[in-house]
Design an enzyme around this catalytic site. Structure first.
Site, PDB file in Angstrom:
ATOM      1  N   LYS A  15       3.902  -0.679   0.412  1.00  0.00           N
ATOM      2  CA  LYS A  15       4.949  -1.032   1.384  1.00  0.00           C
ATOM      3  C   LYS A  15       6.334  -0.667   0.860  1.00  0.00           C
ATOM      4  CE  LYS A  15       4.020  -5.477   1.661  1.00  0.00           C
ATOM      5  NZ  LYS A  15       2.893  -5.664   0.721  1.00  0.00           N
ATOM      6  N   ARG A  43       4.828 -13.514   6.416  1.00  0.00           N
ATOM      7  CA  ARG A  43       3.608 -13.573   5.630  1.00  0.00           C
ATOM      8  C   ARG A  43       2.738 -14.742   6.037  1.00  0.00           C
ATOM      9  NH1 ARG A  43       5.780 -10.953   0.715  1.00  0.00           N
ATOM     10  NH2 ARG A  43       4.158 -10.497  -0.782  1.00  0.00           N
ATOM     11  N   ARG A  76       1.638  -0.711 -12.207  1.00  0.00           N
ATOM     12  CA  ARG A  76       2.900  -0.461 -11.509  1.00  0.00           C
ATOM     13  C   ARG A  76       4.104  -0.779 -12.404  1.00  0.00           C
ATOM     14  NH1 ARG A  76       3.812  -3.041  -5.653  1.00  0.00           N
ATOM     15  NH2 ARG A  76       3.714  -5.069  -6.684  1.00  0.00           N
ATOM     16  N   ARG A 104       6.686  -6.106 -13.391  1.00  0.00           N
ATOM     17  CA  ARG A 104       6.938  -7.388 -12.729  1.00  0.00           C
ATOM     18  C   ARG A 104       6.065  -8.492 -13.311  1.00  0.00           C
ATOM     19  NH1 ARG A 104       6.794  -6.443  -6.286  1.00  0.00           N
ATOM     20  NH2 ARG A 104       5.860  -8.510  -6.449  1.00  0.00           N
ATOM     21  N   ARG A 109      -2.425 -13.428  -5.424  1.00  0.00           N
ATOM     22  CA  ARG A 109      -1.652 -12.846  -4.316  1.00  0.00           C
ATOM     23  C   ARG A 109      -2.581 -12.269  -3.252  1.00  0.00           C
ATOM     24  NH1 ARG A 109       1.861  -8.936  -7.645  1.00  0.00           N
ATOM     25  NH2 ARG A 109       2.912  -8.364  -5.709  1.00  0.00           N
TER      26      ARG A 109
END
Ligand code: AMP
Length: 208
Positions: free
Chosen positions: A13, A88, A127, A155, A166
């Site tokens: 996203k 969300r 990532r 992160r 998540r």
């Protein structure tokens, strides 16, 4: 263009939203980025949000909804906006519909970026983000140039444990938002598997 980007964590996203906002000249409103900025700044909201984010859990609806309402009142949203990571939950989707209707605004499209869970963990654990440019890399799939490698950030919620939490939050709390938008004819599904340029082309086609 007023649009929403929905998809599991690691669906792409952020990468795709950055390309689309350049194209449509609209602000990219990422609630995750807003919370990370608040954590960094040490504001009371940041301190509260950090507890949930570290655990891979959703920040309470009332906190997120208040923050987004305020953001959508800013004048730069007049030509439109791209919401990334919001709504969300079903109550967030309902609050957004209400806030927009009160201003006489309506959504144009809701993009659902679909990626199977099996790929997500692999994508997220590798990532890395460049804090100076916001560019997103992957250690294997999209390796960073040597010049920026040393400053990249991993992160705190991009660990395998947090990713699983998540994904659970996505399936249990966010997936119910999909039929909400499908019911009003706004939903466009896009396959998020494959190289980023191919996904961008599929998104453009879905919006055309
Ligand atoms: P993201 O960058 O979109 O993956 O968001 C990172 C984290 O911020 C999430 O795991 C949540 O803890 C929190 N967050 C971001 N957006 C929302 C939202 N709309 N509702 C609740 N929590 C959110």
């Amino acid at each position: 263009m007023r649009m929403i980007f929905i998809g599991p964590p690691g669906a792409g996203k952020g990468t795709q939203a950055a390309r689309l906002v350049d194209h449509f000249k609209i602000p990219h409103i990422s609630t995750g980025d807003m919370f990370r900025a608040a954590v960094q700044a040490g504001t009371p909201m940041g301190v509260e949000a950090d507890r949930y984010m570290k655990a891979g859990r959703l920040v309470p609806d009332e906190v997120v909804i208040g923050m987004v309402r305020e953001r959508l009142a800013a004048p730069d949203t007049a030509p439109g906006f791209m919401l990334d990571g919001f709504p969300r939950t079903r109550p967030q989707a309902e609050a957004l519909a209400e806030a927009l209707a009160a201003d006489g605004r309506a959504l144009d499209a809701v993009l659902l970026l679909e990626v199977p869970d099996a790929l997500i963990v692999e994508r997220i654990v590798g990532r890395r983000t460049d804090p100076e440019t916001g560019a997103i890399y992957h250690l294997t799939f999209s390796p960073p140039p040597a010049a920026v490698a040393a400053r990249l950030i991993h992160r705190k919620d991009d660990t395998e444990e947090a990713v699983r939490a998540r994904l659970d939050a996505y399936h249990n709390q966010t997936a119910p938002v999909v039929p909400f938008y499908e019911g009003v004819g706004l939903l466009r599904r896009v396959n998020g598997v494959g190289d980023p340029d191919g996904v961008t082309a599929a998104i453009r086609a879905a919006l055309a």
